[in-house]
Design an enzyme around this catalytic site. Structure first.
Site, mmCIF file in Angstrom:
data_model
loop_
_atom_site.group_PDB
_atom_site.id
_atom_site.type_symbol
_atom_site.label_atom_id
_atom_site.label_comp_id
_atom_site.label_asym_id
_atom_site.label_seq_id
_atom_site.Cartn_x
_atom_site.Cartn_y
_atom_site.Cartn_z
ATOM 1 N N ASP A 296 0.829 -1.209 0.000
ATOM 2 C CA ASP A 296 0.000 0.000 0.000
ATOM 3 C C ASP A 296 0.864 1.260 0.000
ATOM 4 O OD1 ASP A 296 -1.922 -1.918 0.380
ATOM 5 O OD2 ASP A 296 -2.317 -1.397 2.473
ATOM 6 N N TYR B 59 5.352 -9.911 6.700
ATOM 7 C CA TYR B 59 5.358 -8.474 7.014
ATOM 8 C C TYR B 59 5.762 -8.273 8.471
ATOM 9 C CZ TYR B 59 2.860 -6.925 2.779
ATOM 10 O OH TYR B 59 2.512 -6.605 1.497
#
Lengths: 245, 245
Positions: free
Chosen positions: B53, B112
């Site tokens: 993102d 992540y």
């Protein structure tokens, strides 16, 4: 009767012309004094533990100042101060101290650390490191550094335009620690000459690049001649990490 | 006959509108394609392992592309590529792979990590962390995270404007590790929904702030309703650290 305060400061030196106040340029001292004056409405002069050169950072710098303002009457003094300061300067702690405390004169030792990223390719996450692509041997570096420990005339590593006639420093520690790809080179001394750490780092890299015997460092130190040493390396890898009282 | 190349990429996402190419804005993909086109004089399209993102970083992102250019005929291809790329994007490795390799479809897991600086005062050295002043308990956080492990419908943590109907992810790992003042929250899954990690972090902080029982996480997950979860937290603390093939 004014009160003396001690402050502990952190800064990224990249955007400043060193720590010491100068005319018409931004320095750490001028930014701190501006913020303290805004908050206390008094004309405050701070004394730092020592100068850091243009572009050098501090994870722990100390200063003192005297004023009539009682910071303890304002529960949010530290918070407000950091609100006024730019993002690259932060006061971590403030406390009242006795008038015998002097940030510069009471300091016994200063501890600096220079970081080298010892790898071929840059990283986007690199901050405050010198990228050095050729393999460095920390054992050889530690051998070279060992000659600097003790009380010596460091004229060989002074800045060429240095005005201060006192060239003797007592080096308590000089060592290189490898943390993966990073070499952290630590120096603890009673005092440091202008540009001294960065010139020692440049000398280490000169010795390594040319595969000189590590005892070359002793030869250069003993010569007391600046031109025998290596170049003065970028300030971005250098951080003042501690001031010991 | 074109050749397929795999590249490993690192980037700081702050200045980009995410990884995926879009019209009229800078993205990681557009910058990489521009640099590859400049160097090879060919019209190159890259396929990334997945989207990150706007504002999210990558310590290890993977992409592939096909072209007729033989990078091995140019001994300095990687060096030249990084010379063209902006400082906040870096290609760490490039190698020829078989046509069966597909950066997105061959990827088995994504890893992540979200970093929280758990202390009262900001630091000038903070980079890619969320500052959170109230004490956080990593044991309670790990308990909450444990409910996310396994194969679940993660609708509760999806972006409200998400178009993708597939909401099931297989979460292999979800754990919080304290490193001094820093909490590092790791997630390993086969896939992640848009904004999912940042909404899980927001939910953890909501649970901690309100001293809810960590089992609140299971309740929210099971509800599959986005409004039960916490807010979507700043992307600056989030880094894609690994893509596993």
């Amino acid at each position: 009767m004014s009160t003396r305060y001690k402050i502990e400061i952190e800064y990224v030196g990249t955007n400043y012309f060193g720590s010491q106040k100068q005319v018409k340029v931004d320095t750490i001292q001028s930014k701190l004094e501006e913020a303290l004056c805004t908050l206390t409405k008094q004309n405050i002069k701070i004394i730092l533990s020592g100068r850091t050169d243009k572009g050098v950072h501090a994870a722990f710098q100390v200063a003192h100042f005297d004023c009539d303002y009682n910071i303890y009457n304002n529960g949010k003094f530290l918070h407000s101060l950091n609100g006024i300061l730019p993002d690259d300067i932060c006061v971590k702690n403030i406390e009242e101290v006795s008038k015998e405390f002097h940030a510069q004169k009471s300091a016994k030792k200063r501890h600096y650390c220079y970081t080298i990223a010892n790898r071929k390719v840059r990283s986007v996450f690199d901050r405050h490191v010198l990228l050095y692509p050729k393999p460095l041997d920390e054992n050889r570096i530690n051998q070279a550094l060992s000659y600097l420990i003790g009380c010596h005339d460091f004229s060989a590593f002074k800045a060429s335009n240095s005005q201060n006639p006192a060239k003797v420093c007592n080096m308590y520690e000089a060592k290189c620690i490898r943390e993966g790809e990073f070499l952290k080179i630590h120096f603890v001394a009673d005092r440091f000459l202008y540009k001294m750490v960065r010139t020692i780092i440049g000398t280490i890299l000169m010795i390594e690049k040319n595969s000189f015997n590590p005892s070359k460092m002793k030869e250069i130190l003993d010569s007391k001649v600046r031109k025998n040493a290596g170049m003065t390396i970028s300030p971005d890898g250098l951080v003042l990490v501690e001031v010991i009282y």
